[in-house]
Design a protein around this motif. Structure first.
Motif, PDB file in Angstrom:
ATOM      1  N   ILE A  93       1.026  -1.265   0.038  1.00 20.85           N
ATOM      2  CA  ILE A  93      -0.023  -0.070   0.036  1.00 20.85           C
ATOM      3  C   ILE A  93       0.842   1.211   0.100  1.00 20.85           C
ATOM      4  CG2 ILE A  93      -1.713   1.114   1.177  1.00 20.85           C
ATOM      5  CD1 ILE A  93      -2.604  -1.459   2.615  1.00 20.85           C
ATOM      6  N   PRO A  94       0.561   2.239  -1.053  1.00 15.71           N
ATOM      7  CA  PRO A  94       1.578   3.315  -0.854  1.00 15.71           C
ATOM      8  C   PRO A  94       1.422   4.470   0.224  1.00 15.71           C
ATOM      9  CG  PRO A  94      -0.266   3.635  -2.494  1.00 15.71           C
ATOM     10  CD  PRO A  94      -0.496   2.004  -1.732  1.00 15.71           C
ATOM     11  N   THR A  95       2.508   4.928   0.691  1.00 14.83           N
ATOM     12  CA  THR A  95       2.258   5.828   1.663  1.00 14.83           C
ATOM     13  C   THR A  95       1.747   7.269   1.239  1.00 14.83           C
ATOM     14  OG1 THR A  95       4.624   6.517   1.191  1.00 14.83           O
ATOM     15  CG2 THR A  95       4.051   4.750   3.035  1.00 14.83           C
ATOM     16  N   THR A  96       1.786   7.578  -0.182  1.00  9.95           N
ATOM     17  CA  THR A  96       1.170   8.839  -0.601  1.00  9.95           C
ATOM     18  C   THR A  96       0.133   8.344  -1.960  1.00  9.95           C
ATOM     19  OG1 THR A  96       2.987   9.100  -2.224  1.00  9.95           O
ATOM     20  CG2 THR A  96       3.310  10.254  -0.219  1.00  9.95           C
ATOM     21  N   LEU A  97      -0.620   9.223  -2.146  1.00  5.95           N
ATOM     22  CA  LEU A  97      -1.566   9.014  -3.084  1.00  5.95           C
ATOM     23  C   LEU A  97      -2.099  10.230  -3.909  1.00  5.95           C
ATOM     24  CD1 LEU A  97      -2.911   6.028  -3.996  1.00  5.95           C
ATOM     25  CD2 LEU A  97      -5.006   6.732  -2.783  1.00  5.95           C
ATOM     26  N   GLU A  98      -2.250  10.273  -4.999  1.00  3.14           N
ATOM     27  CA  GLU A  98      -2.419  11.322  -5.873  1.00  3.14           C
ATOM     28  C   GLU A  98      -4.014  11.753  -5.584  1.00  3.14           C
ATOM     29  OE1 GLU A  98      -0.695  13.434  -7.665  1.00  3.14           O
ATOM     30  OE2 GLU A  98       0.896  12.311  -6.809  1.00  3.14           O
ATOM     31  N   VAL A  99      -4.466  12.810  -5.793  1.00  3.15           N
ATOM     32  CA  VAL A  99      -6.050  13.004  -5.565  1.00  3.15           C
ATOM     33  C   VAL A  99      -6.884  12.431  -6.397  1.00  3.15           C
ATOM     34  CG1 VAL A  99      -7.666  15.035  -5.792  1.00  3.15           C
ATOM     35  CG2 VAL A  99      -5.529  15.542  -4.612  1.00  3.15           C
ATOM     36  N   ALA A 100      -6.325  12.148  -7.783  1.00  6.71           N
ATOM     37  CA  ALA A 100      -7.457  11.479  -8.734  1.00  6.71           C
ATOM     38  C   ALA A 100      -7.496   9.816  -8.204  1.00  6.71           C
ATOM     39  CB  ALA A 100      -6.737  11.739 -10.210  1.00  6.71           C
ATOM     40  N   ALA A 101      -6.360   9.399  -7.868  1.00  6.49           N
ATOM     41  CA  ALA A 101      -6.572   8.094  -7.136  1.00  6.49           C
ATOM     42  C   ALA A 101      -7.362   7.952  -6.180  1.00  6.49           C
ATOM     43  CB  ALA A 101      -5.041   7.657  -7.179  1.00  6.49           C
ATOM     44  N   LEU A 102      -7.167   8.815  -5.156  1.00  8.08           N
ATOM     45  CA  LEU A 102      -7.951   9.021  -3.997  1.00  8.08           C
ATOM     46  C   LEU A 102      -9.456   8.948  -4.255  1.00  8.08           C
ATOM     47  CD1 LEU A 102      -7.813   8.850  -0.707  1.00  8.08           C
ATOM     48  CD2 LEU A 102      -7.253  11.205  -0.823  1.00  8.08           C
ATOM     49  N   ALA A 103      -9.855  10.079  -5.287  1.00 10.67           N
ATOM     50  CA  ALA A 103     -11.121  10.140  -5.575  1.00 10.67           C
ATOM     51  C   ALA A 103     -11.696   8.788  -6.305  1.00 10.67           C
ATOM     52  CB  ALA A 103     -11.172  11.217  -6.698  1.00 10.67           C
ATOM     53  N   ASN A 104     -11.036   8.049  -7.063  1.00 11.62           N
ATOM     54  CA  ASN A 104     -11.537   6.660  -7.414  1.00 11.62           C
ATOM     55  C   ASN A 104     -11.704   5.635  -6.348  1.00 11.62           C
ATOM     56  OD1 ASN A 104     -11.548   7.599 -10.279  1.00 11.62           O
ATOM     57  ND2 ASN A 104      -9.254   7.042 -10.584  1.00 11.62           N
ATOM     58  N   LEU A 105     -10.670   5.734  -5.504  1.00 11.88           N
ATOM     59  CA  LEU A 105     -10.780   4.825  -4.278  1.00 11.88           C
ATOM     60  C   LEU A 105     -12.101   5.394  -3.380  1.00 11.88           C
ATOM     61  CD1 LEU A 105      -9.705   2.384  -2.441  1.00 11.88           C
ATOM     62  CD2 LEU A 105      -8.533   4.429  -1.587  1.00 11.88           C
ATOM     63  N   ALA A 106     -12.458   6.666  -3.344  1.00 13.71           N
ATOM     64  CA  ALA A 106     -13.356   6.997  -2.570  1.00 13.71           C
ATOM     65  C   ALA A 106     -14.802   6.451  -2.936  1.00 13.71           C
ATOM     66  CB  ALA A 106     -13.295   8.385  -2.269  1.00 13.71           C
ATOM     67  N   ILE A 107     -14.866   6.575  -4.458  1.00 16.27           N
ATOM     68  CA  ILE A 107     -16.029   6.212  -5.242  1.00 16.27           C
ATOM     69  C   ILE A 107     -16.418   4.652  -4.941  1.00 16.27           C
ATOM     70  CG2 ILE A 107     -16.943   5.685  -7.404  1.00 16.27           C
ATOM     71  CD1 ILE A 107     -15.227   8.438  -8.334  1.00 16.27           C
ATOM     72  N   LEU A 108     -15.218   3.883  -5.008  1.00 19.22           N
ATOM     73  CA  LEU A 108     -15.868   2.566  -4.572  1.00 19.22           C
ATOM     74  C   LEU A 108     -16.103   2.201  -3.180  1.00 19.22           C
ATOM     75  CD1 LEU A 108     -12.658   0.866  -6.650  1.00 19.22           C
ATOM     76  CD2 LEU A 108     -14.981   0.944  -7.175  1.00 19.22           C
ATOM     77  N   CYS A 109     -15.397   3.036  -2.341  1.00 19.35           N
ATOM     78  CA  CYS A 109     -15.748   2.881  -0.794  1.00 19.35           C
ATOM     79  C   CYS A 109     -17.188   3.317  -0.667  1.00 19.35           C
ATOM     80  CB  CYS A 109     -15.016   3.804   0.169  1.00 19.35           C
ATOM     81  SG  CYS A 109     -13.263   3.438   0.070  1.00 19.35           S
ATOM     82  N   ASP A 110     -17.607   4.298  -1.295  1.00 20.77           N
ATOM     83  CA  ASP A 110     -19.125   4.526  -1.268  1.00 20.77           C
ATOM     84  C   ASP A 110     -20.116   3.286  -1.825  1.00 20.77           C
ATOM     85  OD1 ASP A 110     -21.279   6.735  -1.032  1.00 20.77           O
ATOM     86  OD2 ASP A 110     -21.619   6.075  -3.092  1.00 20.77           O
ATOM     87  N   LYS A 111     -19.617   2.630  -3.152  1.00 21.66           N
ATOM     88  CA  LYS A 111     -20.183   2.003  -3.978  1.00 21.66           C
ATOM     89  C   LYS A 111     -20.118   0.356  -2.975  1.00 21.66           C
ATOM     90  CE  LYS A 111     -20.086  -0.952  -8.050  1.00 21.66           C
ATOM     91  NZ  LYS A 111     -19.520  -1.260  -9.315  1.00 21.66           N
ATOM     92  N   TYR A 112     -19.186  -0.042  -2.108  1.00 20.09           N
ATOM     93  CA  TYR A 112     -19.211  -1.112  -1.526  1.00 20.09           C
ATOM     94  C   TYR A 112     -19.252  -0.817  -0.006  1.00 20.09           C
ATOM     95  CZ  TYR A 112     -17.658  -3.053  -5.881  1.00 20.09           C
ATOM     96  OH  TYR A 112     -17.666  -3.621  -7.135  1.00 20.09           O
ATOM     97  N   ASP A 113     -19.676   0.390   0.427  1.00 24.24           N
ATOM     98  CA  ASP A 113     -19.802   0.646   1.820  1.00 24.24           C
ATOM     99  C   ASP A 113     -18.688   0.037   2.672  1.00 24.24           C
ATOM    100  OD1 ASP A 113     -21.101   1.674   4.177  1.00 24.24           O
ATOM    101  OD2 ASP A 113     -22.529  -0.159   4.321  1.00 24.24           O
ATOM    102  N   CYS A 114     -17.573   0.590   2.449  1.00 26.12           N
ATOM    103  CA  CYS A 114     -16.370  -0.148   3.311  1.00 26.12           C
ATOM    104  C   CYS A 114     -15.315   1.249   3.645  1.00 26.12           C
ATOM    105  CB  CYS A 114     -15.640  -1.078   2.519  1.00 26.12           C
ATOM    106  SG  CYS A 114     -14.963  -0.585   0.664  1.00 26.12           S
ATOM    107  N   ALA A 115     -15.892   2.271   3.881  1.00 31.38           N
ATOM    108  CA  ALA A 115     -15.284   3.461   4.213  1.00 31.38           C
ATOM    109  C   ALA A 115     -14.279   3.260   5.414  1.00 31.38           C
ATOM    110  CB  ALA A 115     -15.877   4.536   4.118  1.00 31.38           C
ATOM    111  N   ASP A 116     -14.970   2.546   6.472  1.00 33.73           N
ATOM    112  CA  ASP A 116     -14.254   2.502   7.705  1.00 33.73           C
ATOM    113  C   ASP A 116     -13.041   1.779   7.628  1.00 33.73           C
ATOM    114  OD1 ASP A 116     -16.787   3.526   8.862  1.00 33.73           O
ATOM    115  OD2 ASP A 116     -17.491   1.525   9.618  1.00 33.73           O
ATOM    116  N   CYS A 117     -12.900   0.727   6.630  1.00 34.36           N
ATOM    117  CA  CYS A 117     -11.835   0.048   6.624  1.00 34.36           C
ATOM    118  C   CYS A 117     -10.500   0.918   5.888  1.00 34.36           C
ATOM    119  CB  CYS A 117     -11.879  -1.024   5.673  1.00 34.36           C
ATOM    120  SG  CYS A 117     -13.053  -2.484   6.415  1.00 34.36           S
ATOM    121  N   VAL A 118     -11.093   1.957   5.071  1.00 27.93           N
ATOM    122  CA  VAL A 118     -10.083   2.908   4.172  1.00 27.93           C
ATOM    123  C   VAL A 118      -9.617   4.326   5.114  1.00 27.93           C
ATOM    124  CG1 VAL A 118      -9.728   3.985   2.246  1.00 27.93           C
ATOM    125  CG2 VAL A 118     -10.734   1.693   2.309  1.00 27.93           C
ATOM    126  N   ARG A 119     -10.490   4.486   6.266  1.00 27.13           N
ATOM    127  CA  ARG A 119     -10.292   5.721   6.643  1.00 27.13           C
ATOM    128  C   ARG A 119      -8.954   5.874   7.245  1.00 27.13           C
ATOM    129  NH1 ARG A 119     -14.293   5.383   9.965  1.00 27.13           N
ATOM    130  NH2 ARG A 119     -15.936   6.058   8.303  1.00 27.13           N
TER     131      ARG A 119
END
Length: 337
Positions: A97-123
């Protein structure tokens, strides 16, 4: 006659998240770029109710799962890089897992967290990635932090982002925009932020126009010179008339322009036989600087603005449930530009 193009029949590459995995996610839409993720339905089910439903509640994808013959589940609409990162997080592949992440990549990840309801694990990971981007209000892509912090349920960061967006125009999507990710947000949120932007601009215009008021009440040649230089400096800096200039500038640029203006100070009656006392009782002492008055007025406008409360935005409530919010409203994040 041209020779037929050779077909690449090699199977898609497979990234193994769990060597005993019983599900094979197929990523990508084009055959040439498709790839596979071998994952554990048990791990994903523990992290997400959406995956639980997919694997246990009669969905075709959840039938006859076995590590000896993993079931193939195509996910063509999910961003492959973001889903791979999500699965690494859920399978505790920490070293990958990278220690830094670009905004675009973070945005794509946030979209999936919303879709699969798993924000708690990524927070926890998002709290590592976000601080790098929070100070960059006005930069391209900063507006995406609005739905990123909303989807990942980060109240402190959401407050800071909405505060920054309230101060700087141009970072919000259009009201009718269908930008990916923004559909996660409540329909009226961007309108609310635009209204806050207008309110701040109005306050800044008023500060520029009224900072000179005490000097206008005094019949003193020295003060007339100060007032004239004040308006001339504002015009030269591109801040006059404020009703036209303020709406086109970022708050940081407005403050920088104010810092650049050069105006005089009050004589305090030392060169005009005391006529620096205004007819209305205004008393401007020697050395008083109209620029300092303006800077203070602008700071007061900006300090009166607070970031939005994520809990209130999500519930639709305001004062009714303020005591239940994770960030007390009395200490809601404040930040000067």
């Amino acid at each position: 006659m041209a020779a037929p193009t050779a077909q690449d029949d090699s199977p898609p590459s497979t990234t193994i998240m769990d060597k005993n995995g019983d599900v094979l996610f197929e990523l990508g839409k084009d055959d040439a770029t498709k790839s596979h993720l071998l994952v554990s339905s048990k791990v994903l089910s523990l992290a997400s109710l959406v995956f639980t439903a997919m694997f246990t509640h009669g969905f075709r994808e959840g039938e006859n799962l076995s590590s000896s013959s993993p079931r193939l589940i195509p996910l063509p609409d999910d961003d492959p890089t973001a889903l791979t990162l999500l699965c690494k997080i859920l399978h505790f592949r920490t070293i990958d897992i990278p220690t830094t992440l670009e905004v675009a990549a973070l945005a794509n990840l946030a979209i999936l967290c919303d879709k699969y309801d798993c924000a708690d694990c990524v927070r926890p990971w998002s709290m590592l990635w976000l601080p790098r981007w929070l100070p960059h209000a006005g930069d391209d892509g900063f507006g995406k932090l609005l739905f990123i912090t909303y989807a990942l349920d980060l109240p402190d960061a959401f407050s800071e982002v909405t505060l920054a967006l309230s101060k700087d125009c141009g970072s919000l999507p259009k009201a009718d925009a269908q930008s990916t990710g923004y559909d996660i947000l409540p329909l009226d949120l961007t309108d609310q932020l635009r209204e806050r932007q207008r309110g701040i601009r109005l306050g800044l215009c008023r500060a520029i126009e009224t900072a000179v008021s005490p000097w206008l009440q005094i019949a003193c040649c020295d003060h007339r010179s100060v007032v004239g230089k004040y308006f001339q400096s504002l015009y030269s800096a591109g801040l006059w008339p404020p009703s036209e200039a303020i709406g086109k500038l970022k708050v940081a640029d407005i403050k920088a322009k104010i810092a650049s203006i050069a105006v005089g100070t009050s004589c305090g009656g030392t060169s005009c036989y005391g006529s620096c006392r205004g007819a209305s009782g205004t008393d401007i002492t020697a050395g008083t600087n109209i620029k300092a008055t303006l800077v203070k007025a602008v700071d007061n406008v900006l300090l009166s603005v607070r970031g939005l409360c994520l809990d209130c935005v999500k519930t639709g409530d305001r004062a009714e449930r303020a005591e239940e919010c994770r960030i007390p409203h009395s200490t809601q994040r404040l930040r000067t530009a």
